[in-house]
Design a protein around this motif. Sequence first.
Motif, PDB file in Angstrom:
ATOM      1  N   GLY A 274      -2.341  -4.028 -12.438  1.00 30.43           N
ATOM      2  CA  GLY A 274      -1.996  -3.378 -11.182  1.00 30.43           C
ATOM      3  C   GLY A 274      -3.208  -3.163 -10.290  1.00 30.43           C
ATOM      4  N   ARG A 275      -4.325  -2.741 -10.866  1.00 31.30           N
ATOM      5  CA  ARG A 275      -5.542  -2.553 -10.063  1.00 31.30           C
ATOM      6  C   ARG A 275      -6.051  -3.878  -9.508  1.00 31.30           C
ATOM      7  NH1 ARG A 275      -6.796   0.930 -14.467  1.00 31.30           N
ATOM      8  NH2 ARG A 275      -8.257  -0.631 -15.291  1.00 31.30           N
ATOM      9  N   ARG A 276      -5.933  -4.928 -10.314  1.00 34.14           N
ATOM     10  CA  ARG A 276      -6.381  -6.239  -9.825  1.00 34.14           C
ATOM     11  C   ARG A 276      -5.491  -6.741  -8.688  1.00 34.14           C
ATOM     12  NH1 ARG A 276      -4.677 -11.174 -11.419  1.00 34.14           N
ATOM     13  NH2 ARG A 276      -3.630 -10.281 -13.257  1.00 34.14           N
ATOM     14  N   LEU A 277      -4.194  -6.550  -8.800  1.00 35.16           N
ATOM     15  CA  LEU A 277      -3.283  -6.979  -7.741  1.00 35.16           C
ATOM     16  C   LEU A 277      -3.519  -6.205  -6.451  1.00 35.16           C
ATOM     17  CD1 LEU A 277       0.069  -7.402  -9.718  1.00 35.16           C
ATOM     18  CD2 LEU A 277      -1.433  -9.205  -8.859  1.00 35.16           C
ATOM     19  N   MET A 278      -3.827  -4.924  -6.553  1.00 35.04           N
ATOM     20  CA  MET A 278      -4.085  -4.140  -5.349  1.00 35.04           C
ATOM     21  C   MET A 278      -5.358  -4.604  -4.648  1.00 35.04           C
ATOM     22  SD  MET A 278      -1.509  -2.185  -5.060  1.00 35.04           S
ATOM     23  CE  MET A 278      -2.076  -1.126  -3.757  1.00 35.04           C
TER      24      MET A 278
ATOM     25  N   ASP B 252      15.653   0.998  -4.460  1.00 39.04           N
ATOM     26  CA  ASP B 252      16.177  -0.283  -3.980  1.00 39.04           C
ATOM     27  C   ASP B 252      15.547  -1.466  -4.717  1.00 39.04           C
ATOM     28  OD1 ASP B 252      17.716   1.141  -2.227  1.00 39.04           O
ATOM     29  OD2 ASP B 252      16.384   0.858  -0.509  1.00 39.04           O
ATOM     30  N   LEU B 253      14.229  -1.453  -4.909  1.00 40.69           N
ATOM     31  CA  LEU B 253      13.574  -2.556  -5.612  1.00 40.69           C
ATOM     32  C   LEU B 253      13.990  -2.613  -7.073  1.00 40.69           C
ATOM     33  CD1 LEU B 253       9.950  -2.366  -4.123  1.00 40.69           C
ATOM     34  CD2 LEU B 253      11.779  -3.955  -3.516  1.00 40.69           C
ATOM     35  N   ASP B 254      14.174  -1.450  -7.684  1.00 48.80           N
ATOM     36  CA  ASP B 254      14.604  -1.432  -9.076  1.00 48.80           C
ATOM     37  C   ASP B 254      16.039  -1.938  -9.216  1.00 48.80           C
ATOM     38  OD1 ASP B 254      13.936  -0.429 -11.900  1.00 48.80           O
ATOM     39  OD2 ASP B 254      15.820   0.617 -11.488  1.00 48.80           O
ATOM     40  N   ALA B 255      16.851  -1.725  -8.195  1.00 48.57           N
ATOM     41  CA  ALA B 255      18.253  -2.156  -8.260  1.00 48.57           C
ATOM     42  C   ALA B 255      18.382  -3.674  -8.234  1.00 48.57           C
ATOM     43  CB  ALA B 255      19.044  -1.538  -7.115  1.00 48.57           C
ATOM     44  N   VAL B 256      17.433  -4.365  -7.586  1.00 47.53           N
ATOM     45  CA  VAL B 256      17.496  -5.830  -7.506  1.00 47.53           C
ATOM     46  C   VAL B 256      16.539  -6.485  -8.502  1.00 47.53           C
ATOM     47  CG1 VAL B 256      18.278  -5.870  -5.120  1.00 47.53           C
ATOM     48  CG2 VAL B 256      15.832  -5.799  -5.606  1.00 47.53           C
ATOM     49  N   ASP B 257      16.059  -5.726  -9.488  1.00 45.82           N
ATOM     50  CA  ASP B 257      15.206  -6.249 -10.560  1.00 45.82           C
ATOM     51  C   ASP B 257      13.903  -6.843 -10.032  1.00 45.82           C
ATOM     52  OD1 ASP B 257      17.038  -5.479 -12.501  1.00 45.82           O
ATOM     53  OD2 ASP B 257      18.125  -7.391 -12.393  1.00 45.82           O
ATOM     54  N   ILE B 258      13.278  -6.150  -9.091  1.00 48.15           N
ATOM     55  CA  ILE B 258      11.966  -6.544  -8.583  1.00 48.15           C
ATOM     56  C   ILE B 258      10.957  -5.481  -9.011  1.00 48.15           C
ATOM     57  CG2 ILE B 258      10.555  -6.944  -6.529  1.00 48.15           C
ATOM     58  CD1 ILE B 258      12.946  -8.094  -5.140  1.00 48.15           C
ATOM     59  N   ARG B 259       9.920  -5.905  -9.721  1.00 51.01           N
ATOM     60  CA  ARG B 259       8.877  -4.962 -10.141  1.00 51.01           C
ATOM     61  C   ARG B 259       8.008  -4.594  -8.949  1.00 51.01           C
ATOM     62  NH1 ARG B 259       8.691  -8.666 -14.302  1.00 51.01           N
ATOM     63  NH2 ARG B 259       6.828  -9.637 -13.408  1.00 51.01           N
ATOM     64  N   SER B 260       7.740  -3.325  -8.801  1.00 49.33           N
ATOM     65  CA  SER B 260       6.961  -2.831  -7.669  1.00 49.33           C
ATOM     66  C   SER B 260       5.573  -2.419  -8.135  1.00 49.33           C
ATOM     67  CB  SER B 260       7.665  -1.642  -7.011  1.00 49.33           C
ATOM     68  OG  SER B 260       7.786  -0.571  -7.931  1.00 49.33           O
ATOM     69  N   TYR B 261       4.580  -2.820  -7.344  1.00 52.45           N
ATOM     70  CA  TYR B 261       3.205  -2.354  -7.500  1.00 52.45           C
ATOM     71  C   TYR B 261       2.804  -1.736  -6.162  1.00 52.45           C
ATOM     72  CZ  TYR B 261       2.894  -5.140 -11.792  1.00 52.45           C
ATOM     73  OH  TYR B 261       3.094  -5.665 -13.038  1.00 52.45           O
ATOM     74  N   ILE B 262       3.336  -0.566  -5.874  1.00 49.93           N
ATOM     75  CA  ILE B 262       3.128   0.090  -4.589  1.00 49.93           C
ATOM     76  C   ILE B 262       2.306   1.349  -4.832  1.00 49.93           C
ATOM     77  CG2 ILE B 262       4.241   1.148  -2.593  1.00 49.93           C
ATOM     78  CD1 ILE B 262       6.645  -0.609  -3.069  1.00 49.93           C
ATOM     79  N   ALA B 263       1.178   1.454  -4.143  1.00 50.11           N
ATOM     80  CA  ALA B 263       0.304   2.615  -4.308  1.00 50.11           C
ATOM     81  C   ALA B 263       1.057   3.897  -3.948  1.00 50.11           C
ATOM     82  CB  ALA B 263      -0.942   2.460  -3.444  1.00 50.11           C
TER      83      ALA B 263
ATOM     84  N   ASP C 206       0.837  -1.198   0.000  1.00 49.33           N
ATOM     85  CA  ASP C 206       0.000   0.000   0.000  1.00 49.33           C
ATOM     86  C   ASP C 206       0.873   1.250   0.000  1.00 49.33           C
ATOM     87  OD1 ASP C 206       0.984   0.190   2.570  1.00 49.33           O
ATOM     88  OD2 ASP C 206      -0.879  -0.403   3.539  1.00 49.33           O
ATOM     89  N   LYS C 207       0.223   2.420   0.047  1.00 49.36           N
ATOM     90  CA  LYS C 207       0.948   3.672  -0.126  1.00 49.36           C
ATOM     91  C   LYS C 207       1.859   4.013   1.050  1.00 49.36           C
ATOM     92  CE  LYS C 207      -2.999   6.408   1.508  1.00 49.36           C
ATOM     93  NZ  LYS C 207      -3.978   7.465   1.121  1.00 49.36           N
ATOM     94  N   GLY C 208       1.682   3.339   2.191  1.00 46.48           N
ATOM     95  CA  GLY C 208       2.574   3.589   3.309  1.00 46.48           C
ATOM     96  C   GLY C 208       4.008   3.165   3.040  1.00 46.48           C
ATOM     97  N   TYR C 209       4.206   2.273   2.086  1.00 46.96           N
ATOM     98  CA  TYR C 209       5.543   1.772   1.764  1.00 46.96           C
ATOM     99  C   TYR C 209       6.207   2.551   0.633  1.00 46.96           C
ATOM    100  CZ  TYR C 209       4.451  -2.315   4.614  1.00 46.96           C
ATOM    101  OH  TYR C 209       4.131  -3.138   5.660  1.00 46.96           O
ATOM    102  N   HIS C 210       5.531   3.543   0.074  1.00 46.76           N
ATOM    103  CA  HIS C 210       6.068   4.250  -1.090  1.00 46.76           C
ATOM    104  C   HIS C 210       7.053   5.331  -0.650  1.00 46.76           C
ATOM    105  CE1 HIS C 210       6.277   6.781  -4.667  1.00 46.76           C
ATOM    106  NE2 HIS C 210       5.773   5.766  -5.360  1.00 46.76           N
ATOM    107  N   SER C 211       8.228   5.302  -1.229  1.00 45.93           N
ATOM    108  CA  SER C 211       9.236   6.347  -1.039  1.00 45.93           C
ATOM    109  C   SER C 211      10.226   6.255  -2.188  1.00 45.93           C
ATOM    110  CB  SER C 211       9.965   6.194   0.310  1.00 45.93           C
ATOM    111  OG  SER C 211      10.787   5.038   0.314  1.00 45.93           O
TER     112      SER C 211
END
Length: 499
Positions: free
Chosen positions: A343-347, A301-312, A290-295
């Motif tokens: 993305g909307r379905r995953l959220m 950091d997630l982009d550096a380890v090749d992890i796709r983020s779906y963070i509001a 959720d949006k509390g984790y967005h910064s």
Amino acid sequence: MAMGIRENEQSSLWIATSELPKSPGHPFYTRLNALLDAHDFDRFVEGQCRSFYAPVMGRPSLAPGRYFRLLLVGYFEGLDSERGIAWRATDSLAVRTFLRLPLDEPPPDHSTISRTRRVMELETHRAVFTWVQERLVEAGLLKGKTVAIDATTLEANAAMRSIVRRATEETYQEFLTGLAKASGIQTPTREELARLDRKRKKKTSNKEWTNPNDPDAKVAKMKDGRTHLAHKAEHAVDLETVAIVAVTLQGADQGDTTTIADTTTAAADQIEDAQADVTEPQPLEEIIADKGYHSNQTMVDLDAVDIRSYIAEPDRGRRDWSDAPDAQAPVYRNRRRIRGRRGRRLMRQRGERIERSFAHLYDTGGMRRTHLRGHTNILKRLLIHAGGFNLGLVMRHLIGVGTPRGLQGRLAAILTTLFVLLSAAPRRLTTILASHRRLAVRRSRPTSPTALVVNSSPMATCVAVGTTVNPPPPARIRTGRIAAYGSYLGCMASKRTFG
């Protein structure tokens, strides 16, 4: 008949073991024991715990397989304390059968369970959690590609009235008394101290205050709005199968953007360890939060380890990227993904499936308020609770239910369905017989001038003479403009038919 007189009850001096009461065992626990035995659970935990046991010395020990089964009973029965687990093992013959406890042997008391937990290391409990995840992989119930992360608060086993200042070690009552004397009240009463506390600005920060009994507990606001000493539990859940991938425990004063790094690392390690025997393991590829984790730092950091983020993303208005140019591209890519259809379905799935694990572990599982102190002790029980949740998924895959209470509910549902079907059969037969009688009466009725209403409406009514037609069923009667339009079409059809 003469009334019987109760005689003095005296227990027998000797009793044969074959005459002791026996329990066939609970069907759920019996099937769970078969699952554990099929994969040599006891031999595995004995190998993990061998270094914690002395060859010959000390009090009688608690077998590792029985110790972990006791903690699983705490999850499946919703018992929050180790005293409750020990009492349940004493009270229930079905639980004693699950623990492989003979009737002539007393069950372990709560102090034995606590002592065994303190002796065994955290990594041993984590190894048992990983062993359960391997069973999920074998059953196809752990994918590991898409993981959702969220956190909740656990009430600590510590009271706010016991906090002390870090600098002076004075209690909260002594601190208020010092404030009252500084304001001119030399001998303040309890009412005056309460009034002074209400008027002053609250600054009970974790930097200034701590609890001497549990330093890991932090002052935080609970879900119901109360201020209490608490811990923060964070889950990583497989979004495809609802299996718990990782559990971490942090201070309740730490923000989500700080703790997501530890939880993501733990989730990636657990997925790798659980698929150690898989030829082509599936690595962690996507993180949902959720949006509390967005910064900015989280996106980098997630982009550096090749992890796709779906963070509001919270609404921050127009962004200025001159101070953080490296974060612009990851933030924009995350924004584009969450606005897409997937993305909307995953959220939507994130909120449903993360909360399900919270409800099972903490609400019905009995861990919303902890009876232990220290993150290490609490995390040991949390890992086995999460292992019980994952074992419930395997049991649901095998027998259709994941908890002993679910099996009871399934039996009640079957009995209710049978009762409804049996009670509905006579009514159905009566309806069929009545319809046959009406059909016979209509066939024997002579032809007579009959009014045919094609569609009832205040705007149009058509009448045909000399024809017998059954009226339409009530479900087809229309109202409003649709009824008027249907009546009009009906009139036109009757004019064409009857001239």
